[in-house]
Motif scaffolding. Structure first.
Motif, PDB file in Angstrom:
ATOM      1  N   GLY A  68       0.816  -1.204   0.000  1.00  0.00           N
ATOM      2  CA  GLY A  68       0.000   0.000   0.000  1.00  0.00           C
ATOM      3  C   GLY A  68       0.856   1.262   0.000  1.00  0.00           C
ATOM      4  N   SER A  69       0.291   2.378  -0.469  1.00  0.00           N
ATOM      5  CA  SER A  69       1.034   3.640  -0.489  1.00  0.00           C
ATOM      6  C   SER A  69       0.071   4.811  -0.596  1.00  0.00           C
ATOM      7  N   ILE A  70       0.555   5.999  -0.207  1.00  0.00           N
ATOM      8  CA  ILE A  70      -0.221   7.230  -0.354  1.00  0.00           C
ATOM      9  C   ILE A  70       0.723   8.340  -0.805  1.00  0.00           C
ATOM     10  N   THR A  71       0.357   9.021  -1.902  1.00  0.00           N
ATOM     11  CA  THR A  71       1.178  10.107  -2.435  1.00  0.00           C
ATOM     12  C   THR A  71       0.296  11.316  -2.735  1.00  0.00           C
ATOM     13  N   PHE A  72       0.955  12.481  -2.837  1.00  0.00           N
ATOM     14  CA  PHE A  72       0.298  13.704  -3.285  1.00  0.00           C
ATOM     15  C   PHE A  72       1.137  14.284  -4.407  1.00  0.00           C
TER      16      PHE A  72
END
Length: 226
Positions: A68-72
């Motif tokens: 899983g990952s979260i980027t902006f």
């Protein structure tokens, strides 16, 4: 309508106050039951934009773990945790008008949500004094309110904090009742005004989530008198 109760916007980005003592790994829960929340906020006082995200399973904050990952806008957000409250952030030393959050869950499903800052807002330069006896009608500098937006006026001093907010579409001013300003705030205070928008996500899990964007003016000196 105007509300003068203290504003509890956490940019943990939810209208619900969550109390949690222990976080959990996102990999250990049903991926479709993960609530996803995003915030994009700009503080004019220090010319800083912050993108942040949080993930919840019920009332438990989740840690995003590989794959899983979260980027902006392609930048990976940094994890922070305090007393089981987990969020992911990145700050920019500039105004970032908008960008896209990309969340990839542990099943490889990808969700993209683009947030934009609301229109700029500021306080009039002529506002240097507030009277407890007379109250105030403050016409902000900036566009009228749009649907889904809230304007919040904040007054802060040694005697505490005062908030007033309005969400009336097309409003151009906020009116402060003299009876609402505490006498403990007499003297020099700081004041600011913010414009925020809260809405639903374009792409989300079955559990949904919230998108929140906010701009806040600089903090100005004001003299509060009887």
């Amino acid at each position: 309508m105007i509300s003068t109760r203290p504003l509890l916007i956490a940019l943990l980005m939810s209208s619900v106050i969550w109390i949690s003592c222990e976080s959990e790994d996102a990999a250990d829960v049903n991926q479709q039951r993960i609530e996803t929340n995003y915030t994009l906020s700009y503080q004019a006082g220090d010319n800083k934009t912050t993108a942040s995200a949080s993930f919840l399973f019920g009332s438990t904050f989740l840690k995003i773990n590989s794959p899983g990952s979260i980027t902006f806008d392609g930048d990976r957000l940094k994890e922070t945790e305090i007393l089981g409250i987990v969020d992911y952030q990145k700050s920019y030393s500039a105004k970032v008008a908008g960008g896209t959050f990309v969340y990839t869950n542990n099943d490889g499903e990808v969700y993209e949500n683009t947030l934009s800052l609301p229109a700029d807002i500021d306080l009039p330069a002529s506002l240097t004094e507030l009277s407890i006896a007379e109250g105030a009608k403050i016409a902000w500098e900036g566009a009228p309110l749009k649907s889904g937006e809230t304007i919040t006026f904040h007054l802060s001093g040694d005697g505490g904090d005062f908030y007033a907010s309005i969400s009336l579409v097309n409003a151009t001013f906020i009116e402060i009742d003299s009876a609402d300003i505490q006498a403990t705030l007499l003297g020099q205070c700081g004041m600011s005004i913010s414009r925020s928008f809260t809405g639903s996500l374009a792409e989300a899990t079955e559990e949904g989530g919230v998108a929140h964007a906010q701009v806040t003016s600089e903090t100005y000196a004001v003299n509060v008198v009887e």
